[in-house]
Design an enzyme around this catalytic site. Structure first.
Site, PDB file in Angstrom:
ATOM      1  N   CYS A 156       0.814  -1.214   0.000  1.00 21.07           N
ATOM      2  CA  CYS A 156       0.000   0.000   0.000  1.00 21.07           C
ATOM      3  C   CYS A 156       0.848   1.265   0.000  1.00 21.07           C
ATOM      4  O   CYS A 156       0.473   2.276  -0.606  1.00 21.07           O
ATOM      5  CB  CYS A 156      -0.957   0.003   1.192  1.00 21.07           C
ATOM      6  SG  CYS A 156      -0.171  -0.292   2.797  1.00 21.07           S
ATOM      7  N   HIS A 187      -1.067   0.292   7.487  1.00 13.72           N
ATOM      8  CA  HIS A 187      -1.803   0.536   6.247  1.00 13.72           C
ATOM      9  C   HIS A 187      -1.511   1.969   5.824  1.00 13.72           C
ATOM     10  O   HIS A 187      -1.150   2.812   6.662  1.00 13.72           O
ATOM     11  CB  HIS A 187      -3.304   0.325   6.454  1.00 13.72           C
ATOM     12  CG  HIS A 187      -4.098   0.331   5.174  1.00 13.72           C
ATOM     13  ND1 HIS A 187      -3.664  -0.301   4.031  1.00 13.72           N
ATOM     14  CD2 HIS A 187      -5.297   0.915   4.848  1.00 13.72           C
ATOM     15  CE1 HIS A 187      -4.552  -0.130   3.066  1.00 13.72           C
ATOM     16  NE2 HIS A 187      -5.544   0.608   3.533  1.00 13.72           N
ATOM     17  N   ASP A 208      -8.151   5.030  -0.901  1.00 10.75           N
ATOM     18  CA  ASP A 208      -7.668   3.776  -0.318  1.00 10.75           C
ATOM     19  C   ASP A 208      -7.847   2.706  -1.389  1.00 10.75           C
ATOM     20  O   ASP A 208      -8.971   2.358  -1.741  1.00 10.75           O
ATOM     21  CB  ASP A 208      -8.469   3.433   0.946  1.00 10.75           C
ATOM     22  CG  ASP A 208      -7.994   2.143   1.617  1.00 10.75           C
ATOM     23  OD1 ASP A 208      -7.182   1.410   1.017  1.00 10.75           O
ATOM     24  OD2 ASP A 208      -8.443   1.867   2.750  1.00 10.75           O
TER      25      ASP A 208
END
Length: 285
Positions: free
Chosen positions: A19, A71, A111
């Site tokens: 990510c 994350h 996201d």
């Protein structure tokens, strides 16, 4: 004004479990350098490396969260810089009344691992559906939601957020991807097809610095004085104050409102063309 028209989310550069690099590539390839001050990279983690996150593609059940070690997402705040938001939220941090959804600061979240369909997602919706279990009606026994919340309220699961200006991230991020290898050198997940990322001002691997949240629980706000490019670490309430304005609302109520909003209103406020999202009153990146 409208958002920069990104390609469909499914066609953006993406590598599962990377990510931090996905967000870097989104900024590098699609964000106008002149607009970088309106974007903030957000690392989620804590000193235990255990953060529960809902509405994620990898979830096996919609009512049970994924527990990531970290994350990374991207916030877009078209009307202010990160510095402005931090200063403004401090001056209004003592608000005692909840701020309604309609009057919250205009911020949006990118996201690439979320199951939330709106992309980018308005911050209040993202906050409710990512950091809170689904509404009680989603559970076979409504009490199960309460029990889940109690379990996730333990300190080991408390979420913290490192806020980094997008320009600093582009300049200083560097990763050799060592964290994605086992002791024998085997990849835990296939690496991205693109080359290793080395920011223009990165003189050493900085990835571990970005995910280092040691001691964050002992202070309400952690400012990296020695390495300013690492930004500031804040808690969940402070995150809402910065990007949502005021104190956090009742998450279940906010979630229900977001999930039951009429399609006509969504299409009127956030018209979509070719799977890309357009938001009125936003500044063109």
């Amino acid at each position: 004004m409208e958002f920069l028209q990104l390609p469909p989310r499914e066609t953006l550069l993406y590598a599962s479990c990377y990510c931090e690099e996905n967000i870097y590539k989104l900024i590098e390839c699609h964000i106008n350098p002149a607009s970088l001050k309106h974007y903030t990279v957000i690392f989620l983690s804590n000193s235990s490396k255990c953060i529960p996150v809902f509405s994620q593609k990898i979830q096996r059940s919609p009512i049970n969260p994924v527990v990531w070690d970290y994350h990374v997402i991207l916030a877009y705040h078209p009307n202010h810089s990160l510095e402005d938001l931090l200063r403004q939220s401090k001056s209004h941090g003592g608000l005692e009344e909840q701020t309604s959804v309609s009057t919250t600061t205009k911020s949006y979240i990118y996201d690439l691992d979320t199951t939330i369909q709106t992309f980018p997602c308005p911050f209040p919706t993202y906050f409710a559906q990512t950091f809170s279990p689904p509404p009680s009606s989603s559970f076979e026994d409504p009490l199960d939601r309460m029990f889940l919340q109690m379990a996730l309220s333990k300190d080991v699961y408390r979420r913290y957020f490192r806020l980094v200006s997008a320009s600093d991230y582009l300049d200083h991020f560097k990763s050799g991807r060592d964290h994605m290898k086992d002791k024998d050198g085997t990849w835990k997940a296939d690496p991205p097809l693109w080359d290793l990322i080395v920011g223009a001002k990165a003189d050493q691997d900085s990835f571990e610095d970005y995910i280092n949240f040691e001691g964050c629980e002992s202070r309400t706000e952690v400012i990296e004085d020695e390495k300013e490019y690492l930004g500031v670490i804040v808690g969940e309430k402070r995150l809402w104050e910065v990007f949502g304005n005021g104190i956090p609302p009742d998450l279940e109520l906010l979630d229900i409102m977001a999930r039951t909003e009429r399609e006509e209103k969504v299409s009127e406020e956030i018209p979509t063309t070719n799977n890309s999202t357009t938001v009125p009153e936003a500044t063109m990146p």
